[in-house]
Design an enzyme around this catalytic site. Structure first.
Site, PDB file in Angstrom:
ATOM      1  N   ASP A 218      41.913 -46.291  12.097  1.00 56.74           N
ATOM      2  CA  ASP A 218      41.077 -45.164  11.657  1.00 56.74           C
ATOM      3  C   ASP A 218      41.469 -44.729  10.252  1.00 56.74           C
ATOM      4  O   ASP A 218      40.619 -44.488   9.390  1.00 56.74           O
ATOM      5  CB  ASP A 218      41.158 -43.990  12.661  1.00 56.74           C
ATOM      6  CG  ASP A 218      42.582 -43.609  13.059  1.00 56.74           C
ATOM      7  OD1 ASP A 218      43.519 -44.383  12.762  1.00 56.74           O
ATOM      8  OD2 ASP A 218      42.760 -42.531  13.664  1.00 56.74           O
ATOM      9  N   ASP A 242      36.305 -57.197  12.077  1.00 56.99           N
ATOM     10  CA  ASP A 242      34.840 -57.246  12.004  1.00 56.99           C
ATOM     11  C   ASP A 242      34.319 -55.995  11.308  1.00 56.99           C
ATOM     12  O   ASP A 242      33.510 -56.051  10.384  1.00 56.99           O
ATOM     13  CB  ASP A 242      34.269 -57.352  13.424  1.00 56.99           C
ATOM     14  CG  ASP A 242      32.748 -57.355  13.436  1.00 56.99           C
ATOM     15  OD1 ASP A 242      32.154 -58.067  12.607  1.00 56.99           O
ATOM     16  OD2 ASP A 242      32.165 -56.637  14.263  1.00 56.99           O
TER      17      ASP A 242
HETATM   18  C1  IPM Z   1      30.674 -61.442  11.847  1.00 55.21           C
HETATM   19  C2  IPM Z   1      29.542 -61.084  12.757  1.00 55.21           C
HETATM   20  C3  IPM Z   1      29.802 -61.708  14.115  1.00 55.21           C
HETATM   21  C4  IPM Z   1      31.072 -61.096  14.669  1.00 55.21           C
HETATM   22  C5  IPM Z   1      28.648 -61.568  15.133  1.00 55.21           C
HETATM   23  C6  IPM Z   1      27.357 -62.105  14.576  1.00 55.21           C
HETATM   24  C7  IPM Z   1      28.982 -62.230  16.441  1.00 55.21           C
HETATM   25  O1  IPM Z   1      29.385 -59.713  12.830  1.00 55.21           O
HETATM   26  O2  IPM Z   1      30.893 -62.636  11.601  1.00 55.21           O
HETATM   27  O3  IPM Z   1      31.326 -60.528  11.343  1.00 55.21           O
HETATM   28  O4  IPM Z   1      31.035 -60.035  15.299  1.00 55.21           O
HETATM   29  O5  IPM Z   1      32.135 -61.681  14.460  1.00 55.21           O
HETATM   30 MG    MG Z   2      30.607 -58.653  11.482  1.00 51.87          MG
END
Ligand code: IPM
Ligand code: MG
Length: 350
Positions: A218, A242
């Site tokens: 965070d 992500d």
């Molecule tokens: C990424 C994308 C992917 C993930 C999705 C499309 C599955 O958001 O490559 O960051 O969550 O890893």
């Molecule tokens: Mg992503």
């Protein structure tokens, strides 16, 4: 000759990948290319987002140039048939545990970020995201509780070896850069993160030349918009990576500029290279997409899978020069089409 698997995928994927391939053909002549459908395109072609032949090609290739996957048309399918499943399977089937996501600001784009130029000036971060573990690949399911309520659940875990191998990439990356590694976790709440932090602390003794800090996710999200240039290399798990990598992309201006590499070794092994932007179905087929992230992904391919640092830098310098010369697609406030932007980069190679 090295074989490049070209998996354009859905939406703008094929358009931007075509430009990346054009640049590659000029900078590294004589590579072999083979195309195959993936994602929604794979489902349309053979009823599965990752057709067997596509996976076989990906395994056989020396590197994978990947476009993007996803389209609202497939959202109602069972999870294992959705386009995203292809990407997750490729990552795990090929053992691509290390996702390298640089976020750098090109001088010509310093005012393209939604943050003030003085906040993002000189931004040069690499996010090293673990890619084959965490809550992404844990057991998951939906169940009905005794009281009749539905409950969804996803298991988060990291084993010692998974943390060690991704942290090694983080330390090695930091060593080659400014020697600063920030490990991001949520150790104040999650046991998974406590083990993560303990392992990174243990490993830090082997890397006296790297200054390691630990940050809760965070706080890291907050620091990324408050003062993003404090970071050099960030190493983190799959889910946190992500989220933070999308956020970092906005510090760098357009998400249309950022490449990524998914690797299982630093150099010389089959890796997968893709722009971090998605398939953008709303502008697909209109020739509007910015091909720079795909072109810069090709540069990473040249660096990591072909081991040719000079050629990688040549591509990166050409993108920078094209921007300096004023080349802009719509996402950057310009009017160039996808192919015209590709032309501008190719011209700048000379
Ligand atoms: C990424 C994308 C992917 C993930 C999705 C499309 C599955 O958001 O490559 O960051 O969550 O890893
Ligand atoms: Mg992503």
């Amino acid at each position: 000759m090295p074989l490049i698997a070209v998996l354009g995928g859905d939406g703008i994927g094929p358009e931007v990948t075509a430009e990346a391939r054009r640049v590659l053909e000029i900078v590294v002549p004589g590579l072999d290319y083979e195309e195959a459908p993936v994602g929604g395109a794979g489902y349309d072609a053979s009823g599965h987002p990752l057709p067997e032949a596509t996976l076989a090609l990906a395994k056989r290739a020396d590197a994978i140039l990947f476009g993007a996957i996803g389209d609202p048309r497939y959202e109602k399918l069972e999870r294992h048939l959705r386009p995203e499943a292809a990407l997750l399977s490729l990552r795990s089937e090929l053992g691509l545990f290390a996702n390298i996501r640089p976020a750098t600001i090109f001088p010509a784009l310093a005012d393209a970020s939604s943050l003030k130029p003085e906040v993002v000036n000189g931004l040069d971060i690499v996010i090293v995201r673990e890619l084959t573990g965490d809550v992404y690949f844990g057991e998951k399911g939906q169940r009905v509780l005794d009281n009749g309520q539905r409950q969804g659940w996803d298991m988060m875990s990291y084993a010692d070896y998974e943390i060690r191998r991704i942290a090694t990439v983080g330390f090695e990356m930091a060593k080659r850069r400014k020697g600063k590694l920030c490990s991001v976790d949520k150790a104040n709440v999650l046991e998974t993160s406590q083990v993560w932090r303990d392992v990174v602390i243990e490993m830090s003794a082997q890397y006296p030349e790297v200054a390691v800090t630990h940050m809760y996710v965070d706080n890291a999200a907050m620091q990324l918009v408050r003062a993003p240039t404090q970071f050099d290399v960030i190493v983190t798990g799959n889910l946190f990576g992500d989220i933070l990598s999308d956020q970092a992309s906005m510090c760098a201006g357009s998400i249309g500029m950022l490449p990524s590499a998914s690797l299982r070794a630093w150099v010389g092994e089959n890796g997968m290279y893709e722009p971090i932007h998605g398939s953008a179905p709303d502008i697909a087929g209109q020739g509007k997409a910015n091909p720079c992230a795909a072109i810069l992904s090709a540069a990473m391919l040249v660096r990591h899978s072909l081991g040719d640092e000079a050629a990688a830098q040549r591509i990166e310098a050409a993108v920078s020069k094209a921007l300096d010369d004023g080349a802009r697609t719509a996402d950057l406030g310009g009017t160039l089409s996808t192919t015209a932007m590709g032309d501008a980069v190719i011209e700048a190679l000379a």
